[in-house]
Design a protein around this motif. Structure first.
Motif, short mmCIF file in Angstrom:
data_model
loop_
_atom_site.label_atom_id
_atom_site.label_comp_id
_atom_site.label_asym_id
_atom_site.label_seq_id
_atom_site.Cartn_x
_atom_site.Cartn_y
_atom_site.Cartn_z
N LYS A 204 -2.23 -44.29 35.21
CA LYS A 204 -2.65 -43.91 36.55
C LYS A 204 -3.74 -44.85 37.07
CE LYS A 204 -3.36 -39.78 34.84
NZ LYS A 204 -2.60 -39.84 33.58
N GLU B 130 4.31 -39.91 39.61
CA GLU B 130 3.92 -39.08 38.47
C GLU B 130 4.22 -39.84 37.19
OE1 GLU B 130 4.50 -34.64 36.59
OE2 GLU B 130 5.69 -35.22 38.33
N ARG C 296 4.72 -39.98 33.37
CA ARG C 296 5.21 -39.03 32.38
C ARG C 296 5.12 -39.65 31.00
NH1 ARG C 296 10.11 -38.10 29.84
NH2 ARG C 296 11.06 -39.83 30.95
N ARG D 145 -4.90 -36.42 36.50
CA ARG D 145 -3.88 -35.44 36.11
C ARG D 145 -3.92 -34.23 37.05
NH1 ARG D 145 -2.47 -36.02 30.26
NH2 ARG D 145 -3.51 -37.93 29.62
N GLU D 146 -2.79 -33.56 37.11
CA GLU D 146 -2.66 -32.29 37.81
C GLU D 146 -3.20 -32.34 39.24
OE1 GLU D 146 -3.95 -28.96 35.37
OE2 GLU D 146 -3.37 -30.06 33.57
N TYR E 136 -1.54 -41.26 42.13
CA TYR E 136 -0.98 -41.49 40.79
C TYR E 136 -1.45 -40.33 39.93
CZ TYR E 136 -0.32 -46.25 42.52
OH TYR E 136 0.04 -47.35 43.26
N THR E 137 -0.51 -39.53 39.46
CA THR E 137 -0.85 -38.33 38.71
C THR E 137 0.10 -38.18 37.53
OG1 THR E 137 -1.42 -35.97 38.97
CG2 THR E 137 0.57 -36.74 40.11
N GLY E 138 -0.02 -37.10 36.79
CA GLY E 138 0.85 -36.84 35.65
C GLY E 138 0.11 -36.96 34.33
N ASP E 139 0.79 -36.59 33.24
CA ASP E 139 0.14 -36.58 31.92
C ASP E 139 0.35 -37.88 31.16
OD1 ASP E 139 2.79 -36.32 31.17
OD2 ASP E 139 2.47 -34.61 29.86
#
Length: 187
Positions: A31, A167, A169, A152-153, A24-27
């Motif tokens: 997550k 991801e 968002r 993140r990232e 689970y990632t993203g800005d």
């Protein structure tokens, strides 16, 4: 408006049942929440769950710690908080490496069915945990062990290795409107 589907939109999978690697990632937010929801689902089905948090400090008593403790799910803080609050980044790096050794042992032991590595992308991105070592342990874990990595990232090599990547968002966030973090919600 749309009509409800009346035909199943997929065919039944025929692959093997095995431990999965989920990222689970993203800005966007959610997550850790997604990982904790999965941990609750797994625990509810009788799976043995262990959670490691690479940013939260040892002895932290956030809402998730209290809930997991009440359920008997071990959760361990491995860090000393956000890096911008750290008084000694060398100490932060040492905590991450020490914590990684415990998480590594848990992943490889086969004792746990689901191991959550919450916020693990940060010490990997900072070089505190070598990426190739991290990926190697994820590859070498026993076949029944599911692993979740959040943060993140996420490095591209981790995304390539993962079975499932989501991801998050950010579309809109209350913090950007001046609303501070709220206890129990922490948005």
């Amino acid at each position: 408006m749309e009509s409800p589907k009346r035909v199943k939109p997929y065919t039944r999978p025929t692959g093997e049942r095995r431990g999965l690697l989920l990222v689970y990632t993203g800005d966007g937010k959610g997550k850790s929440t997604a990982a904790f929801g999965l941990a609750l689902r797994a625990h509810g089905r009788g799976l043995r769950v262990r959670i490691f948090q690479f940013i939260k400090h040892q002895g932290a008593r956030f809402g998730e710690h209290r809930a997991f403790s009440a359920l008997g799910i071990p959760v361990e803080g491995l860090g000393d908080g956000f890096t911008w609050k750290s008084r000694d980044l060398d100490h932060s790096a040492a905590l991450a490496r020490e914590g990684w050794e415990r998480a590594r042992a848990a992943l490889l032991s086969g004792e746990w069915d689901l191991v959550v590595l919450d916020e693990a992308t940060y010490p990997v991105r900072y070089g505190w945990i070598p990426l190739e070592e991290f990926l190697g342990v994820l590859r070498e874990r026993p076949p029944h062990v599911h692993a979740v990595v959040t943060g993140r990232e996420a490095p591209e090599a981790l995304l390539d290795l993962a079975d499932t990547v989501t991801e998050m968002r950010k579309v809109k966030h209350a913090f950007d409107q001046g609303v501070p973090a709220l206890r129990g919600i922490e948005h």
